[in-house]
Motif scaffolding. Sequence first.
Motif, PDB file in Angstrom:
ATOM      1  N   GLU A  91      -4.868  36.027  -2.910  1.00 38.79           N
ATOM      2  CA  GLU A  91      -5.814  35.335  -3.792  1.00 38.79           C
ATOM      3  C   GLU A  91      -7.261  35.753  -3.510  1.00 38.79           C
ATOM      4  OE1 GLU A  91      -3.340  31.169  -4.462  1.00 38.79           O
ATOM      5  OE2 GLU A  91      -4.553  31.439  -2.661  1.00 38.79           O
ATOM      6  N   LYS A  92      -7.611  35.904  -2.231  1.00 43.15           N
ATOM      7  CA  LYS A  92      -8.990  36.223  -1.862  1.00 43.15           C
ATOM      8  C   LYS A  92      -9.311  37.708  -2.011  1.00 43.15           C
ATOM      9  CE  LYS A  92      -9.165  32.433   1.495  1.00 43.15           C
ATOM     10  NZ  LYS A  92      -9.180  32.079   2.944  1.00 43.15           N
ATOM     11  N   GLU A  93      -8.313  38.539  -1.775  1.00 44.33           N
ATOM     12  CA  GLU A  93      -8.537  39.993  -1.808  1.00 44.33           C
ATOM     13  C   GLU A  93      -7.509  40.661  -2.719  1.00 44.33           C
ATOM     14  OE1 GLU A  93     -10.386  41.055   2.478  1.00 44.33           O
ATOM     15  OE2 GLU A  93      -8.263  40.529   2.522  1.00 44.33           O
ATOM     16  N   PHE A  94      -7.546  40.274  -3.976  1.00 45.03           N
ATOM     17  CA  PHE A  94      -6.524  40.753  -4.913  1.00 45.03           C
ATOM     18  C   PHE A  94      -6.567  42.274  -5.073  1.00 45.03           C
ATOM     19  CE2 PHE A  94      -4.987  41.844  -9.165  1.00 45.03           C
ATOM     20  CZ  PHE A  94      -3.713  41.297  -9.108  1.00 45.03           C
ATOM     21  N   ALA A  95      -7.766  42.813  -5.275  1.00 46.92           N
ATOM     22  CA  ALA A  95      -7.890  44.265  -5.476  1.00 46.92           C
ATOM     23  C   ALA A  95      -7.385  45.031  -4.253  1.00 46.92           C
ATOM     24  CB  ALA A  95      -9.339  44.630  -5.772  1.00 46.92           C
ATOM     25  N   LYS A  96      -7.671  44.505  -3.059  1.00 44.59           N
ATOM     26  CA  LYS A  96      -7.197  45.142  -1.826  1.00 44.59           C
ATOM     27  C   LYS A  96      -5.674  45.117  -1.754  1.00 44.59           C
ATOM     28  CE  LYS A  96      -7.503  44.850   3.223  1.00 44.59           C
ATOM     29  NZ  LYS A  96      -8.083  44.113   4.380  1.00 44.59           N
ATOM     30  N   THR A  97      -5.067  44.025  -2.184  1.00 46.82           N
ATOM     31  CA  THR A  97      -3.604  43.915  -2.195  1.00 46.82           C
ATOM     32  C   THR A  97      -2.998  44.982  -3.088  1.00 46.82           C
ATOM     33  OG1 THR A  97      -3.683  41.535  -1.777  1.00 46.82           O
ATOM     34  CG2 THR A  97      -1.666  42.413  -2.759  1.00 46.82           C
ATOM     35  N   VAL A  98      -3.577  45.154  -4.273  1.00 50.81           N
ATOM     36  CA  VAL A  98      -3.078  46.171  -5.211  1.00 50.81           C
ATOM     37  C   VAL A  98      -3.216  47.563  -4.607  1.00 50.81           C
ATOM     38  CG1 VAL A  98      -3.433  47.242  -7.470  1.00 50.81           C
ATOM     39  CG2 VAL A  98      -3.535  44.744  -7.237  1.00 50.81           C
ATOM     40  N   ARG A  99      -4.365  47.826  -3.972  1.00 47.83           N
ATOM     41  CA  ARG A  99      -4.580  49.143  -3.360  1.00 47.83           C
ATOM     42  C   ARG A  99      -3.578  49.399  -2.237  1.00 47.83           C
ATOM     43  NH1 ARG A  99     -10.075  47.625  -3.599  1.00 47.83           N
ATOM     44  NH2 ARG A  99     -10.094  47.245  -1.343  1.00 47.83           N
ATOM     45  N   GLU A 100      -3.296  48.362  -1.443  1.00 51.50           N
ATOM     46  CA  GLU A 100      -2.328  48.517  -0.351  1.00 51.50           C
ATOM     47  C   GLU A 100      -0.940  48.845  -0.889  1.00 51.50           C
ATOM     48  OE1 GLU A 100      -2.767  46.436   3.805  1.00 51.50           O
ATOM     49  OE2 GLU A 100      -2.876  44.920   2.240  1.00 51.50           O
ATOM     50  N   ALA A 101      -0.522  48.131  -1.927  1.00 53.39           N
ATOM     51  CA  ALA A 101       0.787  48.398  -2.520  1.00 53.39           C
ATOM     52  C   ALA A 101       0.855  49.823  -3.047  1.00 53.39           C
ATOM     53  CB  ALA A 101       1.070  47.393  -3.639  1.00 53.39           C
ATOM     54  N   GLU A 102      -0.203  50.261  -3.690  1.00 53.70           N
ATOM     55  CA  GLU A 102      -0.248  51.630  -4.214  1.00 53.70           C
ATOM     56  C   GLU A 102      -0.235  52.657  -3.087  1.00 53.70           C
ATOM     57  OE1 GLU A 102      -3.783  51.489  -6.565  1.00 53.70           O
ATOM     58  OE2 GLU A 102      -2.753  50.692  -8.346  1.00 53.70           O
ATOM     59  N   LYS A 103      -0.951  52.342  -2.007  1.00 52.01           N
ATOM     60  CA  LYS A 103      -1.013  53.254  -0.860  1.00 52.01           C
ATOM     61  C   LYS A 103       0.373  53.518  -0.286  1.00 52.01           C
ATOM     62  CE  LYS A 103      -3.006  53.618   3.792  1.00 52.01           C
ATOM     63  NZ  LYS A 103      -3.925  52.977   4.789  1.00 52.01           N
ATOM     64  N   TYR A 104       1.191  52.479  -0.221  1.00 52.48           N
ATOM     65  CA  TYR A 104       2.518  52.623   0.366  1.00 52.48           C
ATOM     66  C   TYR A 104       3.605  52.839  -0.689  1.00 52.48           C
ATOM     67  CZ  TYR A 104       0.080  51.157   4.517  1.00 52.48           C
ATOM     68  OH  TYR A 104      -0.811  51.103   5.565  1.00 52.48           O
ATOM     69  N   LEU A 139      -0.330  39.996 -10.485  1.00 49.52           N
ATOM     70  CA  LEU A 139       0.302  41.181  -9.912  1.00 49.52           C
ATOM     71  C   LEU A 139       1.182  41.889 -10.932  1.00 49.52           C
ATOM     72  CD1 LEU A 139       1.218  39.863  -6.346  1.00 49.52           C
ATOM     73  CD2 LEU A 139      -0.396  41.686  -6.879  1.00 49.52           C
ATOM     74  N   LYS A 140       1.863  41.114 -11.760  1.00 48.97           N
ATOM     75  CA  LYS A 140       2.728  41.707 -12.790  1.00 48.97           C
ATOM     76  C   LYS A 140       1.924  42.619 -13.713  1.00 48.97           C
ATOM     77  CE  LYS A 140       6.958  41.674 -14.544  1.00 48.97           C
ATOM     78  NZ  LYS A 140       8.173  41.959 -13.747  1.00 48.97           N
ATOM     79  N   ALA A 141       0.711  42.214 -14.010  1.00 46.75           N
ATOM     80  CA  ALA A 141      -0.158  43.022 -14.874  1.00 46.75           C
ATOM     81  C   ALA A 141      -0.513  44.355 -14.227  1.00 46.75           C
ATOM     82  CB  ALA A 141      -1.426  42.239 -15.199  1.00 46.75           C
ATOM     83  N   GLU A 142      -0.384  44.427 -12.901  1.00 47.07           N
ATOM     84  CA  GLU A 142      -0.660  45.663 -12.159  1.00 47.07           C
ATOM     85  C   GLU A 142       0.628  46.426 -11.832  1.00 47.07           C
ATOM     86  OE1 GLU A 142      -3.661  46.743 -11.590  1.00 47.07           O
ATOM     87  OE2 GLU A 142      -4.740  44.944 -12.264  1.00 47.07           O
ATOM     88  N   GLY A 143       1.754  45.949 -12.368  1.00 52.10           N
ATOM     89  CA  GLY A 143       3.028  46.621 -12.109  1.00 52.10           C
ATOM     90  C   GLY A 143       3.640  46.290 -10.771  1.00 52.10           C
ATOM     91  N   ILE A 144       3.255  45.141 -10.188  1.00 52.14           N
ATOM     92  CA  ILE A 144       3.737  44.743  -8.861  1.00 52.14           C
ATOM     93  C   ILE A 144       4.482  43.415  -8.965  1.00 52.14           C
ATOM     94  CG2 ILE A 144       3.039  44.129  -6.503  1.00 52.14           C
ATOM     95  CD1 ILE A 144       0.504  45.844  -7.010  1.00 52.14           C
TER      96      ILE A 144
END
Length: 285
Positions: A91-104, A139-144
Amino acid sequence: MAIKAVQQIMLGTVTGSEAKAKETLQAMVNAGYNGIELNSFMVNPTPFMVRLLTKAAGMPTGKGGNLDWAKLVKEAGLSVVSLHKDLGGIEKEFAKTVREAEKYNTTNVVITGMYRFDYRDKTQVTDLCKRLNEAGKKLKAEGINLLYHNHNYEFQKVDGRQNAYEYIISNTDPEYVGFEFDSYWPTEAGVCALDVMKMLGSRMKLYHINDRGTKLTKPVMTPILKSDSCELGYGNMNLEALCGQALSSGVEAVVLESHKNWIDKSPIKSFEASAKFLNEHIGTV
């Protein structure tokens, strides 16, 4: 065929350096695993208090937070089945969460329950469902995919009728919230894991597997042994039926996470022993 993976929390003591991490990941591949489940707090530098608390719980995170885990798992030929995060962090770092998922290169982010939280309080659990739906939709909107991982405390009654886990299932949107079901914890809580698994159906995207039994290492004073985690097939859970149900539900991966009661205190010997069961009942790579 479902991916066979190991949860990174098992590997804290054997991935403290790049050389040790490579050796451990290769041992996983040799045993028949083709995936790993990462923890955000283990692929990043870990605060001292987190390391202290997890060590006290018998699952030390180790000192692998400075390693290049994206490179390590890619070189080992392992896929990242999911990334464990906490809901507040998402919730606090949504963009970072998306980047982490993409990174891995993973499409699954898993919440491992709530801390300092009363699962008997209907107001708190209702608010949790709302937060899960909101985070899952973003997250669903980001494909996660957002998945919820249980322990034993969700099986407390929330309203005198349903337990909290049933309540979460009923009050979250299947489009936005899925589940990583851990069958060890409801069994420990006296609940039939197979019944819960059937209730989840196709909403169970990942299956956390463990066995529960006893491992006698020395004489005991009384005829009562303490139950604990143990290698697959060495305990008393009906893992064959649970695996069958998981596969029929179409799970993406079966993820091993045994606790601290390992053969010779070695997580490597432990996941090698459990791999024999998984190779027979999930299939070989």
